[in-house]
Design a protein around this motif. Structure first.
Motif, PDB file in Angstrom:
ATOM      1  N   SER A   1       1.521  -0.370  -8.248  1.00 55.13           N
ATOM      2  CA  SER A   1       2.292  -1.243  -7.380  1.00 55.13           C
ATOM      3  C   SER A   1       3.402  -1.924  -8.178  1.00 55.13           C
ATOM      4  CB  SER A   1       1.351  -2.291  -6.787  1.00 55.13           C
ATOM      5  OG  SER A   1       2.107  -3.352  -6.292  1.00 55.13           O
TER       6      SER A   1
ATOM      7  N   LEU B   1       0.820  -1.218   0.000  1.00 58.96           N
ATOM      8  CA  LEU B   1       0.000   0.000   0.000  1.00 58.96           C
ATOM      9  C   LEU B   1       0.850   1.263   0.000  1.00 58.96           C
ATOM     10  CD1 LEU B   1      -2.994  -0.951   2.305  1.00 58.96           C
ATOM     11  CD2 LEU B   1      -2.942  -0.764  -0.183  1.00 58.96           C
TER      12      LEU B   1
ATOM     13  N   ALA C   1      -5.370  -3.694   0.147  1.00 58.94           N
ATOM     14  CA  ALA C   1      -6.267  -2.647   0.642  1.00 58.94           C
ATOM     15  C   ALA C   1      -7.427  -3.232   1.431  1.00 58.94           C
ATOM     16  CB  ALA C   1      -6.789  -1.805  -0.521  1.00 58.94           C
TER      17      ALA C   1
ATOM     18  N   GLY D   1      -5.503  -1.830  -5.540  1.00 57.43           N
ATOM     19  CA  GLY D   1      -5.278  -2.110  -4.122  1.00 57.43           C
ATOM     20  C   GLY D   1      -5.338  -3.577  -3.746  1.00 57.43           C
TER      21      GLY D   1
ATOM     22  N   LEU E   1     -10.155   3.011  -4.229  1.00 52.54           N
ATOM     23  CA  LEU E   1      -9.099   2.883  -5.245  1.00 52.54           C
ATOM     24  C   LEU E   1      -9.671   2.394  -6.591  1.00 52.54           C
ATOM     25  CD1 LEU E   1      -6.060   1.543  -3.143  1.00 52.54           C
ATOM     26  CD2 LEU E   1      -6.265   3.790  -4.228  1.00 52.54           C
TER      27      LEU E   1
END
Ligand code: SF4
Ligand code: SF4
Lengths: 189, 297
Positions: free
Chosen positions: A130, A121, B47, B43, B58
């Motif tokens: 990411s 995150l 997340a 995420g 997201l």
């Protein structure tokens, strides 16, 4: 399991449990403990408590014990349990709510999973995306598993599947604001 | 038809050949894929382990951009991204209060009107089998393939709206349409461990081993996937599992669109077959072009 004294569980705990279940869309009393959820759980073999037993802990008011299980972190959110529950209990959603609540209270029973999530995150907060290489490198470094997947890394780089430059979005500010607002609002959902 | 395309983070990295194959296949099938401008990571899976609102917000930003651009359908090749987007749309549709919250967080209007489909469903259901068959010029004759869906693509059933949460058939039909044989096997929708494979190696190894073993025992020469994470787990970790558990699996794993591209006349070089961990060239040479290998040898 040893004998538990349920007589002095306070009302606040029951209120917390009710709220948690409600967030997950679960009626705890619907579960009649048949165990079908747990029979099909692919992760059950390394869980300390089965999904069924996590639900039982909540039914008994033992919230703290439920939040301290490794099971709620190990759950892979595959939804086999919820799909097969004859009573329509959203077990996976409940596991997820418990994991979020445990994290909020600083109870992180599975340190490596928690670390992985945090690094993941943080990358998203920084770059908007990411980058897999940075994720694995930081994870290996911080978890102490320095050489994990090193055998595979060479092929990943050679074949162009991994690159050092992180892909990032243009509007990183928009993503950062999303993070700030969500973490601010924590506890209100 | 025009589709908003959400590749997600891994299609730029470990799943790069999936992205390439998707685009080749889309071109042949007359699909116009438009990448959602300036998309962010959805995420998954961290997340939703951390914060409920973040897990919804997201994906919502990406979906809101797609809606603002006028797209009616969003096509998502990663099962994890697909699951997060579907769950976000469902949460916003179910509650006006949540809709307001999400709007405030992402600072954009989001109506949850656009249809969200996995890339598998777009190809298998929207475009349909007839159109796929029309494009086949190199049938994958005799190739025995186990179609692996994994969990997130099909469950929870009420939200994912796949054809069947326990025994889906969309990919099987596509495989048959390409001239190959889709096997009846037991681990179609079992979980591969997803990203847990990294922090909990023991978990992943067991799950992946069971999937490979079941596929092998049903005679699979290859496994087809519809998710970059499933693909990576089954492909990259096969060697590690062999070393750890003393097994000897060498089953080529394919993104389902790679098999389509091959049947549509492309070669492995066109999408990056050599990027796979388990070599697949020999199997392909044997199956797709039976004459070529013996002539060249
Ligand atoms: S399957 Fe449903 S009713 Fe049975 S134990 Fe699990 S949650 Fe309870
Ligand atoms: S969602 Fe979690 S608890 Fe349910 S079957 Fe899957 S891994 Fe087990």
């Amino acid at each position: 399991m040893e004998k538990v004294d349920l007589s002095n569980i306070g009302n606040e705990v029951h209120a917390d449990i009710t709220q948690l279940a409600k967030n997950a869309g679960v009626e705890l009393s619907s579960c009649y403990q048949c165990g079908k959820c747990s029979a099909g759980c692919p992760v059950g073999f390394i869980m300390d408590e089965s999904p069924r037993r996590v639900i039982r802990l909540l039914q008994l008011g033992l919230l703290d014990d439920a939040l301290r299980t490794r099971a709620i972190w190990l759950c892979a959110t595959c939804d086999t349990c919820s799909t097969r529950c004859p009573k329509g209990v959203a077990v996976a959603a409940l596991m997820e709510s418990l994991r979020q609540e445990a994290k909020r209270r600083g109870i992180t029973t599975e340190k490596n999973i928690n670390l992985f999530n945090d690094i993941f995150l943080n990358n998203v907060r920084l770059f908007g995306r990411s980058p897999e290489v940075i994720l694995s490198a930081l994870y290996n470094l911080r978890s102490g598993n320095f050489f994990q997947d090193m055998d595979a890394a060479a092929h990943l780089f050679k074949s162009g599947k991994a690159h050092f430059m992180p892909g990032r979005i243009k509007n990183t500010q928009a993503v950062r604001r999303i993070f700030n607002k969500c973490l601010e609002k924590e506890g209100q959902h | 038809m025009r589709y908003a395309y959400y590749p997600g983070c891994s299609l730029d990295a470990t799943g790069i050949e999936y992205d390439t194959a998707n685009k080749l296949v889309a071109k042949k099938l007359g699909m116009d894929l438009v990448e959602i401008p300036d998309w962010n990571c959805c995420g998954a899976t961290s997340a939703h382990s951390t914060n409920h609102l973040l897990a919804l917000a997201l994906p919502a930003r990406n979906l809101a951009i797609a809606e603002a651009e006028g797209f009616e359908t969003v096509a998502i090749p990663c099962a994890a991204c697909f699951a997060r987007c579907k769950k976000t749309a469902a949460a916003v549709q179910a509650s006006p209060e949540m809709k307001g919250k999400i709007r405030d967080i992402i600072e954009m209007d989001y109506q949850a009107k656009a249809e969200i489909l996995s890339f598998l469903d777009v190809v298998g259901k929207k475009v349909g089998l007839e159109k796929i068959k029309e494009q086949v010029i190199q049938p994958l004759r005799g190739l025995k393939v186990a179609a692996y869906y994994g969990c997130l693509l099909v469950r929870p059933a009420a939200i994912m709206q796949s054809d069947d949460p326990e025994n889906p058939m969309v990919m099987d039909h596509i495989i048959e349409g390409l001239g190959a044989t889709a096997l009846d096997w037991d681990y179609k929708t079992e979980c591969c461990g997803a990203s847990h494979v990294v922090p909990v190696p023991n978990l992943g190894k067991n799950l992946i081993h069971d999937i490979l073993r079941n596929a092998a025992s049903h005679g699979a020469e290859a496994i087809a996937t519809a998710c970059p994470l499933c693909m990576l787990n089954l492909d990259m970790r096969q060697k590690q599992i062999n070393a750890l558990l003393g097994t000897n699996f060498h089953i080529p794993i394919f993104h389902f669109t790679e098999l389509m591209a091959l049947a549509f006349g492309y070669s492995g070089q066109d999408f990056g077959l050599a990027k796979h961990f388990e070599p697949a060239e020999e199997l392909i040479a044997r199956t797709v072009n039976p004459g070529v290998r013996s002539a060249g040898a």
